[in-house]
Design a protein around this motif. Structure first.
Motif, PDB file in Angstrom:
ATOM      1  N   ASN A 216       5.939  -4.709  11.294  1.00 55.80           N
ATOM      2  CA  ASN A 216       4.888  -4.082  10.484  1.00 55.80           C
ATOM      3  C   ASN A 216       5.462  -3.474   9.204  1.00 55.80           C
ATOM      4  O   ASN A 216       5.066  -2.388   8.778  1.00 55.80           O
ATOM      5  CB  ASN A 216       4.144  -3.011  11.287  1.00 55.80           C
ATOM      6  CG  ASN A 216       2.830  -2.604  10.630  1.00 55.80           C
ATOM      7  OD1 ASN A 216       2.228  -3.374   9.881  1.00 55.80           O
ATOM      8  ND2 ASN A 216       2.395  -1.383  10.879  1.00 55.80           N
ATOM      9  N   ILE A 217       6.421  -4.182   8.616  1.00 54.76           N
ATOM     10  CA  ILE A 217       7.044  -3.720   7.370  1.00 54.76           C
ATOM     11  C   ILE A 217       6.236  -4.237   6.183  1.00 54.76           C
ATOM     12  O   ILE A 217       5.933  -5.431   6.098  1.00 54.76           O
ATOM     13  CB  ILE A 217       8.505  -4.205   7.271  1.00 54.76           C
ATOM     14  CG1 ILE A 217       9.350  -3.497   8.325  1.00 54.76           C
ATOM     15  CG2 ILE A 217       9.070  -3.944   5.877  1.00 54.76           C
ATOM     16  CD1 ILE A 217      10.761  -4.018   8.434  1.00 54.76           C
ATOM     17  N   LYS A 218       5.892  -3.317   5.299  1.00 52.73           N
ATOM     18  CA  LYS A 218       5.105  -3.659   4.117  1.00 52.73           C
ATOM     19  C   LYS A 218       5.954  -3.476   2.861  1.00 52.73           C
ATOM     20  O   LYS A 218       6.560  -2.418   2.675  1.00 52.73           O
ATOM     21  CB  LYS A 218       3.860  -2.775   4.016  1.00 52.73           C
ATOM     22  CG  LYS A 218       3.004  -2.742   5.270  1.00 52.73           C
ATOM     23  CD  LYS A 218       2.365  -4.087   5.572  1.00 52.73           C
ATOM     24  CE  LYS A 218       1.424  -3.978   6.764  1.00 52.73           C
ATOM     25  NZ  LYS A 218       0.861  -5.305   7.143  1.00 52.73           N
ATOM     26  N   PRO A 219       6.012  -4.495   2.016  1.00 44.94           N
ATOM     27  CA  PRO A 219       6.809  -4.352   0.788  1.00 44.94           C
ATOM     28  C   PRO A 219       6.016  -3.656  -0.320  1.00 44.94           C
ATOM     29  O   PRO A 219       4.797  -3.793  -0.407  1.00 44.94           O
ATOM     30  CB  PRO A 219       7.075  -5.809   0.402  1.00 44.94           C
ATOM     31  CG  PRO A 219       5.833  -6.522   0.862  1.00 44.94           C
ATOM     32  CD  PRO A 219       5.393  -5.823   2.124  1.00 44.94           C
ATOM     33  N   ILE A 220       6.709  -2.911  -1.149  1.00 48.72           N
ATOM     34  CA  ILE A 220       6.130  -2.402  -2.389  1.00 48.72           C
ATOM     35  C   ILE A 220       6.840  -3.146  -3.513  1.00 48.72           C
ATOM     36  O   ILE A 220       8.067  -3.155  -3.581  1.00 48.72           O
ATOM     37  CB  ILE A 220       6.320  -0.883  -2.546  1.00 48.72           C
ATOM     38  CG1 ILE A 220       5.637  -0.139  -1.394  1.00 48.72           C
ATOM     39  CG2 ILE A 220       5.735  -0.412  -3.885  1.00 48.72           C
ATOM     40  CD1 ILE A 220       5.833   1.368  -1.424  1.00 48.72           C
ATOM     41  N   LEU A 221       6.059  -3.792  -4.363  1.00 45.73           N
ATOM     42  CA  LEU A 221       6.632  -4.635  -5.415  1.00 45.73           C
ATOM     43  C   LEU A 221       6.152  -4.196  -6.787  1.00 45.73           C
ATOM     44  O   LEU A 221       5.200  -3.425  -6.919  1.00 45.73           O
ATOM     45  CB  LEU A 221       6.253  -6.096  -5.176  1.00 45.73           C
ATOM     46  CG  LEU A 221       6.608  -6.675  -3.805  1.00 45.73           C
ATOM     47  CD1 LEU A 221       5.349  -6.792  -2.956  1.00 45.73           C
ATOM     48  CD2 LEU A 221       7.267  -8.035  -3.920  1.00 45.73           C
ATOM     49  N   ASN A 222       6.840  -4.694  -7.799  1.00 40.80           N
ATOM     50  CA  ASN A 222       6.486  -4.411  -9.186  1.00 40.80           C
ATOM     51  C   ASN A 222       6.635  -5.703  -9.980  1.00 40.80           C
ATOM     52  O   ASN A 222       7.204  -6.686  -9.495  1.00 40.80           O
ATOM     53  CB  ASN A 222       7.405  -3.316  -9.752  1.00 40.80           C
ATOM     54  CG  ASN A 222       6.935  -2.799 -11.097  1.00 40.80           C
ATOM     55  OD1 ASN A 222       5.779  -2.969 -11.468  1.00 40.80           O
ATOM     56  ND2 ASN A 222       7.832  -2.183 -11.846  1.00 40.80           N
ATOM     57  N   VAL A 223       6.125  -5.706 -11.187  1.00 40.75           N
ATOM     58  CA  VAL A 223       6.367  -6.809 -12.110  1.00 40.75           C
ATOM     59  C   VAL A 223       7.224  -6.258 -13.252  1.00 40.75           C
ATOM     60  O   VAL A 223       6.811  -5.333 -13.944  1.00 40.75           O
ATOM     61  CB  VAL A 223       5.052  -7.393 -12.665  1.00 40.75           C
ATOM     62  CG1 VAL A 223       5.336  -8.413 -13.763  1.00 40.75           C
ATOM     63  CG2 VAL A 223       4.247  -8.050 -11.543  1.00 40.75           C
ATOM     64  N   GLU A 224       8.413  -6.794 -13.387  1.00 39.68           N
ATOM     65  CA  GLU A 224       9.323  -6.345 -14.439  1.00 39.68           C
ATOM     66  C   GLU A 224       9.728  -7.548 -15.288  1.00 39.68           C
ATOM     67  O   GLU A 224      10.138  -8.571 -14.753  1.00 39.68           O
ATOM     68  CB  GLU A 224      10.569  -5.675 -13.847  1.00 39.68           C
ATOM     69  CG  GLU A 224      10.254  -4.368 -13.124  1.00 39.68           C
ATOM     70  CD  GLU A 224      11.487  -3.708 -12.530  1.00 39.68           C
ATOM     71  OE1 GLU A 224      12.613  -4.176 -12.827  1.00 39.68           O
ATOM     72  OE2 GLU A 224      11.326  -2.739 -11.773  1.00 39.68           O
TER      73      GLU A 224
END
Length: 287
Positions: free
Chosen positions: A187-195
């Motif tokens: 149940n691991i959720k990633p937090i992502l960004n656009v760079e």
């Protein structure tokens, strides 16, 4: 004559804004089980997400050369000054293709006044850039004024987002099969960004409750004058959590201006149902 703003369907702006500000929206191609659709024309997000949940394969294709030629030629013939604001070149080939089409159009219409902007943004982050430009165009601002604001917005737009199921990012080649399987099991959720126009992982959080809280914290760490700007929230068929994030942002940072929309098919085909994203500026806007 006002500057004409042209964009594509990866911007995820609500239909009423597109119509009100007279934005020319070009549909990106979406495929569901190899059946071709034109985003916003003959496919909608609800249909897409329902089929993805059932296991349908989905993919997208950049704007076609004939479609770009048709739109650019229309405004070239009308001697209309235009700005095409494009989906990030780090995520799609549309920007590069549009440059080639522009050169071809200029051979026939050498006076065509067209600027093409690589936003290096996606979804409603891209949409907020388009929205600002279209508002300025509607106000009768000069092309130079609009381009200056576009430069600021493209360089300072933050994208904080997560996906509900890593399987969809695996299918799109964004994560490994092992990461997708382990992430789902734990149940691991990633937090992502656009760079610089590309997808970049920031953190991993276990559990939805902790995830939303941490996303809100990151927004506070990265955002500037959050209470004075328009915050974009885009969700892939998860309106309850979109509203929850809105309330958390209001409570924690006194945010009071929001644009919430359902994530469109172009982005949703790769991120999957349950995706949640927030968009904001990381520097005080001089505009």
């Amino acid at each position: 004559m006002c500057i004409k703003i042209i964009t594509d369907s990866a911007c995820d702006l609500p239909k009423d804004i597109i119509e009100k500000l007279d934005i020319e929206l070009m549909p990106i191609l979406v495929y569901v089980d190899e059946q071709e659709y034109k985003d916003t024309v003959n496919i909608n997000p609800k249909f897409l997400y329902e089929n993805m949940k059932k296991g349908s394969s989905t993919k997208t294709a950049q704007l076609s050369i004939p479609d770009l030629k048709e739109v650019f030629s229309k405004y070239a013939k009308a001697k209309q000054s235009c700005i095409y604001i494009a989906f990030s070149s780090g995520l799609s080939g549309t920007y590069q293709t549009s440059l080639l089409v522009k050169q071809e159009i200029l051979e026939k219409y050498p006076d065509f006044d067209l600027d093409i902007i690589d936003t290096k943004c996606a979804s409603l982050g891209f949409g907020l850039v388009v929205y600002k430009a279209a508002q300025l165009a509607k106000e009768g601002k000069s092309k130079q004024e609009i381009l200056e604001v576009l430069d600021f917005y493209c360089n300072h737009m933050e994208h904080i987002f997560t996906v509900d199921d890593l399987e969809y990012l695996f299918r799109g080649g964004r994560v490994s099969r092992a990461s997708a399987v382990i992430g789902s099991m734990l149940n691991i959720k990633p937090i992502l960004n656009v760079e610089d126009g590309k997808l970049v992982p920031l953190e991993k959080v276990r559990g939805k409750k902790k995830l939303l809280k941490r996303m809100v914290e990151i927004i506070g760490e990265r955002g500037v004058d959050l209470d004075k700007q328009l915050i974009g929230i885009c969700h892939a068929d998860d309106e309850p959590n979109a509203i929850k994030i809105k309330e958390l942002l209001k409570e924690k940072y006194n945010c009071n201006s929001f644009l919430i929309n359902l994530m469109g098919c172009t982005i949703g085909a790769h991120s999957g149902p349950g995706t949640m994203s927030i968009y904001f500026l990381n520097e005080k806007s001089p505009y």
